[in-house]
Write a protein that holds these residues in place. Structure first.
Motif, PDB file in Angstrom:
ATOM      1  N   LYS A 356     -28.294 -10.698 -28.461  1.00 27.61           N
ATOM      2  CA  LYS A 356     -28.228 -10.106 -27.124  1.00 27.61           C
ATOM      3  C   LYS A 356     -26.795  -9.996 -26.610  1.00 27.61           C
ATOM      4  CE  LYS A 356     -32.862 -11.502 -25.581  1.00 27.61           C
ATOM      5  NZ  LYS A 356     -33.625 -12.376 -24.642  1.00 27.61           N
ATOM      6  N   SER A 357     -25.911 -10.861 -27.089  1.00 24.49           N
ATOM      7  CA  SER A 357     -24.520 -10.848 -26.612  1.00 24.49           C
ATOM      8  C   SER A 357     -23.582 -10.085 -27.539  1.00 24.49           C
ATOM      9  CB  SER A 357     -24.019 -12.285 -26.462  1.00 24.49           C
ATOM     10  OG  SER A 357     -23.991 -12.944 -27.719  1.00 24.49           O
ATOM     11  N   MET A 358     -24.106  -9.470 -28.587  1.00 24.42           N
ATOM     12  CA  MET A 358     -23.250  -8.736 -29.529  1.00 24.42           C
ATOM     13  C   MET A 358     -22.656  -7.496 -28.875  1.00 24.42           C
ATOM     14  SD  MET A 358     -25.337  -8.880 -33.162  1.00 24.42           S
ATOM     15  CE  MET A 358     -24.280  -7.610 -33.836  1.00 24.42           C
ATOM     16  N   GLU A 359     -21.376  -7.281 -29.049  1.00 23.94           N
ATOM     17  CA  GLU A 359     -20.687  -6.110 -28.532  1.00 23.94           C
ATOM     18  C   GLU A 359     -19.856  -5.477 -29.644  1.00 23.94           C
ATOM     19  OE1 GLU A 359     -21.206  -4.832 -25.702  1.00 23.94           O
ATOM     20  OE2 GLU A 359     -22.209  -6.459 -24.618  1.00 23.94           O
ATOM     21  N   ALA A 360     -19.439  -4.256 -29.410  1.00 20.06           N
ATOM     22  CA  ALA A 360     -18.565  -3.551 -30.359  1.00 20.06           C
ATOM     23  C   ALA A 360     -17.116  -3.910 -30.033  1.00 20.06           C
ATOM     24  CB  ALA A 360     -18.797  -2.045 -30.259  1.00 20.06           C
ATOM     25  N   ASP A 361     -16.734  -5.135 -30.370  1.00 18.93           N
ATOM     26  CA  ASP A 361     -15.449  -5.673 -29.905  1.00 18.93           C
ATOM     27  C   ASP A 361     -14.605  -6.271 -31.025  1.00 18.93           C
ATOM     28  OD1 ASP A 361     -17.068  -7.794 -30.500  1.00 18.93           O
ATOM     29  OD2 ASP A 361     -16.996  -8.719 -28.524  1.00 18.93           O
ATOM     30  N   LEU A 362     -14.840  -5.848 -32.269  1.00 15.55           N
ATOM     31  CA  LEU A 362     -14.109  -6.459 -33.379  1.00 15.55           C
ATOM     32  C   LEU A 362     -13.099  -5.512 -34.024  1.00 15.55           C
ATOM     33  CD1 LEU A 362     -16.828  -8.651 -35.167  1.00 15.55           C
ATOM     34  CD2 LEU A 362     -15.143  -9.297 -33.424  1.00 15.55           C
ATOM     35  N   GLY A 363     -12.725  -4.418 -33.331  1.00 11.47           N
ATOM     36  CA  GLY A 363     -11.626  -3.580 -33.814  1.00 11.47           C
ATOM     37  C   GLY A 363     -12.038  -2.528 -34.819  1.00 11.47           C
ATOM     38  N   GLY A 364     -11.290  -2.442 -35.941  1.00 10.29           N
ATOM     39  CA  GLY A 364     -11.507  -1.406 -36.942  1.00 10.29           C
ATOM     40  C   GLY A 364     -12.688  -1.702 -37.855  1.00 10.29           C
ATOM     41  N   THR A 365     -12.935  -0.797 -38.807  1.00 13.54           N
ATOM     42  CA  THR A 365     -14.100  -0.910 -39.686  1.00 13.54           C
ATOM     43  C   THR A 365     -13.656  -1.391 -41.066  1.00 13.54           C
ATOM     44  OG1 THR A 365     -14.996   1.004 -38.509  1.00 13.54           O
ATOM     45  CG2 THR A 365     -16.181   0.278 -40.452  1.00 13.54           C
ATOM     46  N   VAL A 366     -13.668  -2.705 -41.258  1.00 12.46           N
ATOM     47  CA  VAL A 366     -13.251  -3.310 -42.527  1.00 12.46           C
ATOM     48  C   VAL A 366     -14.437  -4.092 -43.078  1.00 12.46           C
ATOM     49  CG1 VAL A 366     -11.560  -4.773 -43.691  1.00 12.46           C
ATOM     50  CG2 VAL A 366     -10.897  -3.485 -41.643  1.00 12.46           C
ATOM     51  N   ILE A 367     -15.129  -3.522 -44.027  1.00  5.70           N
ATOM     52  CA  ILE A 367     -16.393  -4.098 -44.501  1.00  5.70           C
ATOM     53  C   ILE A 367     -16.237  -4.937 -45.768  1.00  5.70           C
ATOM     54  CG2 ILE A 367     -17.032  -2.125 -45.932  1.00  5.70           C
ATOM     55  CD1 ILE A 367     -19.896  -2.479 -44.970  1.00  5.70           C
ATOM     56  N   LEU A 368     -15.132  -4.790 -46.479  1.00  6.77           N
ATOM     57  CA  LEU A 368     -14.989  -5.472 -47.763  1.00  6.77           C
ATOM     58  C   LEU A 368     -14.962  -7.008 -47.630  1.00  6.77           C
ATOM     59  CD1 LEU A 368     -14.881  -4.216 -50.575  1.00  6.77           C
ATOM     60  CD2 LEU A 368     -12.402  -4.500 -50.528  1.00  6.77           C
ATOM     61  N   PRO A 369     -14.186  -7.596 -46.710  1.00  6.64           N
ATOM     62  CA  PRO A 369     -14.149  -9.067 -46.619  1.00  6.64           C
ATOM     63  C   PRO A 369     -15.506  -9.719 -46.345  1.00  6.64           C
ATOM     64  CG  PRO A 369     -12.257  -8.122 -45.512  1.00  6.64           C
ATOM     65  CD  PRO A 369     -13.159  -6.974 -45.839  1.00  6.64           C
ATOM     66  N   PRO A 370     -16.306  -9.234 -45.373  1.00  6.47           N
ATOM     67  CA  PRO A 370     -17.606  -9.889 -45.192  1.00  6.47           C
ATOM     68  C   PRO A 370     -18.520  -9.735 -46.401  1.00  6.47           C
ATOM     69  CG  PRO A 370     -17.444  -7.914 -43.822  1.00  6.47           C
ATOM     70  CD  PRO A 370     -16.085  -8.195 -44.350  1.00  6.47           C
ATOM     71  N   LEU A 371     -18.442  -8.587 -47.093  1.00  4.01           N
ATOM     72  CA  LEU A 371     -19.247  -8.431 -48.306  1.00  4.01           C
ATOM     73  C   LEU A 371     -18.845  -9.463 -49.356  1.00  4.01           C
ATOM     74  CD1 LEU A 371     -19.509  -4.559 -48.847  1.00  4.01           C
ATOM     75  CD2 LEU A 371     -21.388  -6.142 -48.407  1.00  4.01           C
ATOM     76  N   LYS A 372     -17.554  -9.664 -49.527  1.00  5.21           N
ATOM     77  CA  LYS A 372     -17.094 -10.650 -50.504  1.00  5.21           C
ATOM     78  C   LYS A 372     -17.562 -12.042 -50.114  1.00  5.21           C
ATOM     79  CE  LYS A 372     -12.974  -8.147 -52.128  1.00  5.21           C
ATOM     80  NZ  LYS A 372     -11.491  -8.134 -52.198  1.00  5.21           N
ATOM     81  N   ASN A 373     -17.565 -12.339 -48.816  1.00  7.45           N
ATOM     82  CA  ASN A 373     -18.028 -13.645 -48.353  1.00  7.45           C
ATOM     83  C   ASN A 373     -19.511 -13.834 -48.647  1.00  7.45           C
ATOM     84  OD1 ASN A 373     -19.339 -15.311 -45.872  1.00  7.45           O
ATOM     85  ND2 ASN A 373     -17.311 -16.118 -46.373  1.00  7.45           N
ATOM     86  N   ILE A 374     -20.295 -12.802 -48.404  1.00  7.67           N
ATOM     87  CA  ILE A 374     -21.743 -12.873 -48.674  1.00  7.67           C
ATOM     88  C   ILE A 374     -22.000 -13.095 -50.156  1.00  7.67           C
ATOM     89  CG2 ILE A 374     -23.871 -11.510 -48.702  1.00  7.67           C
ATOM     90  CD1 ILE A 374     -22.840 -10.183 -46.094  1.00  7.67           C
ATOM     91  N   TYR A 375     -21.298 -12.325 -50.995  1.00 10.24           N
ATOM     92  CA  TYR A 375     -21.518 -12.426 -52.435  1.00 10.24           C
ATOM     93  C   TYR A 375     -20.992 -13.738 -53.012  1.00 10.24           C
ATOM     94  CZ  TYR A 375     -22.711  -7.446 -52.296  1.00 10.24           C
ATOM     95  OH  TYR A 375     -23.300  -6.229 -52.021  1.00 10.24           O
ATOM     96  N   SER A 376     -20.074 -14.389 -52.313  1.00 15.04           N
ATOM     97  CA  SER A 376     -19.530 -15.660 -52.813  1.00 15.04           C
ATOM     98  C   SER A 376     -20.511 -16.812 -52.656  1.00 15.04           C
ATOM     99  CB  SER A 376     -18.229 -16.003 -52.072  1.00 15.04           C
ATOM    100  OG  SER A 376     -18.498 -16.376 -50.719  1.00 15.04           O
ATOM    101  N   SER A 411     -28.004  -9.411 -58.298  1.00 14.37           N
ATOM    102  CA  SER A 411     -28.329 -10.565 -57.454  1.00 14.37           C
ATOM    103  C   SER A 411     -28.963 -10.210 -56.121  1.00 14.37           C
ATOM    104  CB  SER A 411     -27.056 -11.387 -57.184  1.00 14.37           C
ATOM    105  OG  SER A 411     -26.126 -10.618 -56.405  1.00 14.37           O
ATOM    106  N   HIS A 412     -29.100  -8.908 -55.815  1.00 14.54           N
ATOM    107  CA  HIS A 412     -29.647  -8.556 -54.502  1.00 14.54           C
ATOM    108  C   HIS A 412     -30.063  -7.091 -54.485  1.00 14.54           C
ATOM    109  CE1 HIS A 412     -25.955  -6.353 -53.976  1.00 14.54           C
ATOM    110  NE2 HIS A 412     -26.179  -6.109 -52.704  1.00 14.54           N
ATOM    111  N   ARG A 413     -30.729  -6.696 -53.377  1.00 15.00           N
ATOM    112  CA  ARG A 413     -30.990  -5.288 -53.093  1.00 15.00           C
ATOM    113  C   ARG A 413     -30.315  -4.960 -51.758  1.00 15.00           C
ATOM    114  NH1 ARG A 413     -37.334  -4.103 -54.327  1.00 15.00           N
ATOM    115  NH2 ARG A 413     -37.619  -5.814 -52.857  1.00 15.00           N
ATOM    116  N   CYS A 414     -29.734  -3.770 -51.676  1.00 12.10           N
ATOM    117  CA  CYS A 414     -28.936  -3.385 -50.510  1.00 12.10           C
ATOM    118  C   CYS A 414     -29.585  -2.195 -49.808  1.00 12.10           C
ATOM    119  CB  CYS A 414     -27.510  -3.033 -50.952  1.00 12.10           C
ATOM    120  SG  CYS A 414     -26.411  -2.602 -49.590  1.00 12.10           S
ATOM    121  N   PHE A 415     -29.951  -2.373 -48.539  1.00 13.03           N
ATOM    122  CA  PHE A 415     -30.532  -1.323 -47.714  1.00 13.03           C
ATOM    123  C   PHE A 415     -29.514  -0.954 -46.635  1.00 13.03           C
ATOM    124  CE2 PHE A 415     -33.898  -3.863 -49.509  1.00 13.03           C
ATOM    125  CZ  PHE A 415     -34.804  -2.914 -49.972  1.00 13.03           C
ATOM    126  N   THR A 416     -29.218   0.344 -46.515  1.00 13.16           N
ATOM    127  CA  THR A 416     -28.132   0.776 -45.634  1.00 13.16           C
ATOM    128  C   THR A 416     -28.645   1.714 -44.546  1.00 13.16           C
ATOM    129  OG1 THR A 416     -27.630   2.544 -47.216  1.00 13.16           O
ATOM    130  CG2 THR A 416     -26.349   0.516 -47.382  1.00 13.16           C
TER     131      THR A 416
END
Length: 729
Positions: A356-376, A411-416
């Motif tokens: 409920k408190s999520m906002e669009a407040d994290l700047g640019g669109t950089v998706i690679l680091p969180p993906l690497k964290n998830i896969y780690s 190791s997973h299935r990805c739905f986008t």
């Protein structure tokens, strides 16, 4: 804030584009498109015009034709670097030349260069391409002609083709004409669009051929989307195309190619425990551009607001016993929990409050680091990982992201889910295909929830095993697969496969091919009867070149077939004009093709002190220009928000208010004992959904199923049996 951008010169002068006309032929679920742009050089010097424009990532360009005055130039496919050299040499010597190339960063962005166009000269270019039509949650086939090209976020020091076009405010100064001809084995029920259409005209008595057009005078100021509804949307289909005349048999272009479309049935038995297992990870774009509305209409919901509602629905729909986590990403990323947690009432409530408190407040669109964290993080035993990615697709390193997903496909299935106009089809399709999942696009006034629930259904389906193709054909015919093997199936989700047939003649030999698979130890078969006599060559299979072979072979086949790939480009030079064009060549950058751009001040990488100062001021002030007024609560979402993790509802005034009653009235009407009040409340909540929100059943089906499963599990409860006449399943 989102702005529109018409075709402009570097001097901010309107580009003299006269018109855009598009002819679309749809055969079954494949579209062949010819798009023609007509323009004129109204300047006093020769110009080089550069168009940066979007295209569906699944499209394959097979034709590029230019007309200058009375001269027609058919461009040829060359290796990309050689094509660029030939183009540069041509315009340096004053020749008129044309170059069409795919972006190195993303397969859904193209650059069209028109060089040495003399003053006062008119010209037109025609781009021909083919593309598969995506299947929607309601079984419609979706055709989209993109008008929006969102600049992809590019960190400082990097470059991108999309950042070449600097957005300028302005109206789209031209109109679009579009005609679609439809041919299908089952009859056409209707065609819907986000733009005004002429009445659907049937060209045959059985309604298997039809024609529809955009209403005259349409201004090309948004993505044009058409939804085609067939009477039998899940009918298997086969299209055979003859090899090219004069090409030696045994080569890709010399023999018949078959395109087969299957619709497998994958359904779990009611006793299956698959729904209680799984690790569900939701990766949500929280970049600044997610504050933009879903489309141009400023009154529409913002992208982040739609994502919040969808996450709340997902959290209520998850089964007890699974694990979950939620990530938000922008220039940085953060997760709700350090590791995935078990789905319980406590973890669900905690996640709901954070959503409920999520906002669009994290700047640019950089998706690679969180993906690497998830896969780690290691996968959980007996809990298959399911990754759901929500983004508006403004990512600069698309191919790197897709390759990362592919490297973890085991190791997973990805739905986008591509949110809003201009979401990168290359990113959304590529991640889903690389991760053996399913892509969805949400544009215009569409609700995200039905599409997400369809993907959740796919994720909860049991896994199909031992997938194989079996042919029943004459012994003299050999079959060579052209597509990668099928490694994942979803219920009634179309499966396309391509094969090369060698040795058959033109006779009408009856044959068949079947898709075999096993689900929960039960064998299944999906069969297609086919006639081995090929149809006319329409190049419907041609876009598979990129994924069929390695780069060196792709260049060879691309040149041989005349179909562009990421390693080649189209080059055309007007060699009829023996006199070089005189005068200094002026370079004019066109912002996009049809053409305007969405841009967000929160997503771009600042490149100057002035821009940094502007962005700082924007981020320090309320987002008054992009935030929407708070909308009234949707009673359905309000009701779902009251549901507990186990599927039950408590009897309370907030529930009674949605039902239009006082709590005392609801309690008094209960046919059971007071200690069974939660059962009574749960039954009433489900009845309300069936009675008041039947049209949204796709959205709340998991919520209702979980609720009634809980009711049936309550020992000694006879209350539910008195309601069997309502036929709640």
């Amino acid at each position: 804030m989102a702005t529109t951008c018409g075709l402009r010169t570097l001097k901010n002068e309107p580009v003299p584009l006269k018109s855009v006309s598009v002819e679309v032929d749809v055969q079954g679920h494949v579209a062949s498109v010819n798009s023609t742009l007509q323009y004129e050089n109204q300047e006093s010097n020769p110009v080089e015009a550069i168009f940066i424009f979007p295209m569906d990532s699944n499209a394959a360009v097979y034709r590029f034709l230019a007309r200058i005055g009375d001269v027609e130039i058919e461009a040829q496919v060359r290796e990309k670097e050689k094509a660029k050299e030939e183009y540069d040499d041509a315009i340096s010597s004053g020749q008129e030349a044309f170059l069409l190339e795919e972006s190195d960063e993303s397969s859904d962005v193209f650059r069209l260069s028109v060089g040495s166009l003399p003053p006062g000269q008119t010209a037109s270019v025609t781009v021909g391409y083919v593309s598969e039509l995506a299947v929607q949650a309601d079984h419609a086939l979706r055709f989209c002609l993109p008008a929006v090209l969102n600049p992809r976020y590019t960190p400082p020091g990097s470059s991108s083709m999309t950042t070449e076009a600097s957005p300028q405010a302005g109206d789209v100064p031209y109109t679009l004409s579009l005609t679609m001809n439809i041919y299908t084995p089952s009859f056409v029920q209707t065609v819907e669009s986000n733009c005004p259409l002429t009445p659907l005209a049937f060209l045959s008595q059985d309604k298997t051929q039809a024609k529809v057009s955009l209403a005259p005078g349409h201004r090309f100021d948004r993505d044009v989307e058409l939804l085609l509804y067939y009477s039998e949307p899940h009918q298997p289909m086969a299209i055979l195309e003859a090899g090219q005349p004069g090409v030696q048999s045994g080569s890709l272009m010399g023999d018949t190619v078959a395109m087969l479309s299957f619709y497998p049935v994958i359904e779990a038995e009611k006793s299956s425990h698959v729904a209680s297992s799984g690790e569900f990870i939701f990766l949500v774009d929280r970049s600044g551009s997610m504050e933009c509305p879903m489309n141009q209409n400023s009154g529409d919901k913002s992208r982040i607001s739609s994502a919040r509602d969808t996450l709340l629905l997902l959290l209520k729909s998850l089964p007890l016993g699974c694990y979950f986590n939620i990530y938000g990403f922008g220039s940085k990323y953060e997760s709700f929990f350090p590791e995935s947690v078990e789905y319980t009432q406590a973890t669900m409530e905690s996640a709901v409050e954070m959503v409920k408190s999520m906002e669009a407040d994290l700047g640019g669109t950089v998706i690679l680091p969180p993906l690497k964290n998830i896969y780690s993080k290691p996968c959980l035993p007996s809990h298959p990982r399911q990754l759901f990615v929500f983004t508006d697709g403004e990512v600069g390193n698309t191919k790197e992201v897709i390759n990362l997903v592919k490297s973890h496909a085991h190791s997973h299935r990805c739905f986008t889910f591509g949110i809003g106009e201009g979401a990168s089809s290359a990113l959304v399709n590529g991640m889903a295909e690389g991760g053996s999942g399913h892509p969805q696009f949400i544009t215009g006034s569409e609700r995200m929830q039905p599409k997400v629930m369809q993907s959740l259904q796919y994720a909860l389906n049991p896994v199909a095993k031992d997938i194989a193709m079996k042919w029943n054909i004459p012994a003299e015919v050999s079959v060579t697969p052209l597509s990668p093997p099928v490694n994942v199936l979803f219920n009634l989700k179309r499966v396309i496969q391509y094969f090369q047939l060698t040795g058959q003649n033109a006779s009408n030999m009856s044959s068949s091919v079947s898709l075999h698979y096993i689900v929960e130890d039960k064998p299944f078969e999906n069969k297609i009867s086919l006639n081995l006599k090929p149809d006319a060559d329409n190049r419907y299979w041609a876009w598979t070149i990129d994924v069929l072979v390695r780069p060196k072979r792709a260049v060879e086949l691309s040149i041989q077939s005349g179909v562009s790939s990421s390693y080649t480009a189209f080059i055309g030079v007007n060699r009829e004009n023996k006199e070089p064009v005189q005068g200094p060549l002026q370079r004019r950058l066109m912002a996009a093709r049809r053409l305007f751009t969405f841009a967000s001040p929160y997503d771009s990488a600042p490149s100057s002190p002035q821009q940094i100062g502007t962005m700082t001021a924007l981020l320090r002030t309320p987002h008054q220009s992009v935030c929407q007024p708070k909308e009234p609560e949707d009673p359905m979402m309000e009701l779902i928000g009251l549901q507990r993790a186990d599927g039950s509802w408590d009897l309370q005034q907030s529930l009674a208010s949605i039902l239009g009653k006082q709590e005392e009235e609801v309690v008094k009407a209960s046919p059971g004992k007071p200690e069974f009040s939660s059962v009574w409340a749960t039954v009433l909540a489900v009845l309300w959904l069936y009675g008041h929100k039947a049209e949204s059943r796709d959205e709340w089906q998991f919520v209702a199923t979980k609720a009634m499963t809980w009711v049936r599990a309550q020992s000694g409860i006879e209350l539910f049996h008195s309601f069997t006449h309502i036929h709640i399943h």
